[in-house]
Motif scaffolding. Structure first.
Motif, PDB file in Angstrom:
ATOM      1  N   PRO A   1     -11.640  29.941   7.077  1.00  0.00           N
ATOM      2  CA  PRO A   1     -12.773  30.758   6.176  1.00  0.00           C
ATOM      3  C   PRO A   1     -12.636  32.294   6.451  1.00  0.00           C
ATOM      4  O   PRO A   1     -11.880  32.721   7.170  1.00  0.00           O
ATOM      5  CB  PRO A   1     -13.988  30.699   7.270  1.00  0.00           C
ATOM      6  N   ARG A   2     -13.059  33.077   5.315  1.00  0.00           N
ATOM      7  CA  ARG A   2     -12.782  34.604   5.357  1.00  0.00           C
ATOM      8  C   ARG A   2     -13.365  35.133   6.432  1.00  0.00           C
ATOM      9  O   ARG A   2     -14.470  34.907   7.184  1.00  0.00           O
ATOM     10  CB  ARG A   2     -13.558  35.228   4.373  1.00  0.00           C
ATOM     11  N   GLY A   3     -12.455  36.073   7.230  1.00  0.00           N
ATOM     12  CA  GLY A   3     -12.792  36.738   8.337  1.00  0.00           C
ATOM     13  C   GLY A   3     -12.495  36.093   9.683  1.00  0.00           C
ATOM     14  O   GLY A   3     -12.446  36.667  10.681  1.00  0.00           O
ATOM     15  N   PHE A   4     -12.128  34.925   9.619  1.00  0.00           N
ATOM     16  CA  PHE A   4     -11.347  33.975  10.505  1.00  0.00           C
ATOM     17  C   PHE A   4     -10.161  34.389  10.909  1.00  0.00           C
ATOM     18  O   PHE A   4      -9.345  34.620  10.003  1.00  0.00           O
ATOM     19  CB  PHE A   4     -11.544  32.464  10.524  1.00  0.00           C
ATOM     20  N   PRO A   5      -9.679  34.838  12.243  1.00  0.00           N
ATOM     21  CA  PRO A   5      -8.403  35.314  12.361  1.00  0.00           C
ATOM     22  C   PRO A   5      -7.541  34.193  12.301  1.00  0.00           C
ATOM     23  O   PRO A   5      -7.642  33.094  12.797  1.00  0.00           O
ATOM     24  CB  PRO A   5      -8.483  35.754  13.803  1.00  0.00           C
ATOM     25  N   VAL A   6      -6.118  34.494  11.963  1.00  0.00           N
ATOM     26  CA  VAL A   6      -5.231  33.548  12.164  1.00  0.00           C
ATOM     27  C   VAL A   6      -4.622  33.217  13.251  1.00  0.00           C
ATOM     28  O   VAL A   6      -4.302  34.558  13.898  1.00  0.00           O
ATOM     29  CB  VAL A   6      -3.965  34.135  11.194  1.00  0.00           C
ATOM     30  N   PRO A   7      -4.537  32.050  14.045  1.00  0.00           N
ATOM     31  CA  PRO A   7      -3.932  31.789  15.274  1.00  0.00           C
ATOM     32  C   PRO A   7      -2.694  32.400  15.561  1.00  0.00           C
ATOM     33  O   PRO A   7      -1.607  32.442  14.388  1.00  0.00           O
ATOM     34  CB  PRO A   7      -3.978  30.282  15.427  1.00  0.00           C
ATOM     35  N   ARG A   8      -2.325  33.027  16.763  1.00  0.00           N
ATOM     36  CA  ARG A   8      -0.871  33.250  16.802  1.00  0.00           C
ATOM     37  C   ARG A   8      -0.129  32.055  17.234  1.00  0.00           C
ATOM     38  O   ARG A   8      -0.627  30.911  18.009  1.00  0.00           O
ATOM     39  CB  ARG A   8      -1.023  34.244  18.280  1.00  0.00           C
ATOM     40  N   VAL A   9       0.897  32.038  16.767  1.00  0.00           N
ATOM     41  CA  VAL A   9       1.947  30.650  16.808  1.00  0.00           C
ATOM     42  C   VAL A   9       3.381  31.615  17.305  1.00  0.00           C
ATOM     43  O   VAL A   9       3.850  32.302  16.682  1.00  0.00           O
ATOM     44  CB  VAL A   9       2.121  30.084  15.292  1.00  0.00           C
ATOM     45  N   PRO A  10       3.851  30.584  18.190  1.00  0.00           N
ATOM     46  CA  PRO A  10       5.139  31.141  18.564  1.00  0.00           C
ATOM     47  C   PRO A  10       6.049  30.970  17.610  1.00  0.00           C
ATOM     48  O   PRO A  10       6.213  30.240  16.554  1.00  0.00           O
ATOM     49  CB  PRO A  10       5.520  30.360  19.752  1.00  0.00           C
ATOM     50  N   VAL A  11       7.017  32.125  17.538  1.00  0.00           N
ATOM     51  CA  VAL A  11       8.127  31.828  16.435  1.00  0.00           C
ATOM     52  C   VAL A  11       9.086  31.044  16.635  1.00  0.00           C
ATOM     53  O   VAL A  11       9.444  30.428  15.475  1.00  0.00           O
ATOM     54  CB  VAL A  11       9.069  33.439  16.526  1.00  0.00           C
TER      55      VAL A  11
END
Length: 65
Positions: A33-43
């Protein structure tokens, strides 16, 4: 199908995903959804549609809950 078999298959799939032996496609497109942060994913362990499918399968499996 026994729980031991299921766990064995899950371990094999997750190991293959983590080690890079499966072919990795395009970068994962987050449908958030708009405004929801993208989760951090290991490279070194990027998100993939296969991981999402496996996660949904495990989450909704009534034998594991």
């Amino acid at each position: 199908m026994t729980a031991r078999w299921f766990v064995g298959v899950a371990v094999i799939v997750l190991t293959a995903l983590g080690s890079g032996t499966l072919v990795r496609g395009e970068p994962f497109a987050w449908n958030l959804p708009r405004g929801f942060p993208v989760p951090r994913v290991p490279v070194d362990n990027p998100m993939s549609p296969e991981k999402v499918s496996l996660g949904r399968y495990l989450f909704y499996d009534t034998r594991l809950s």
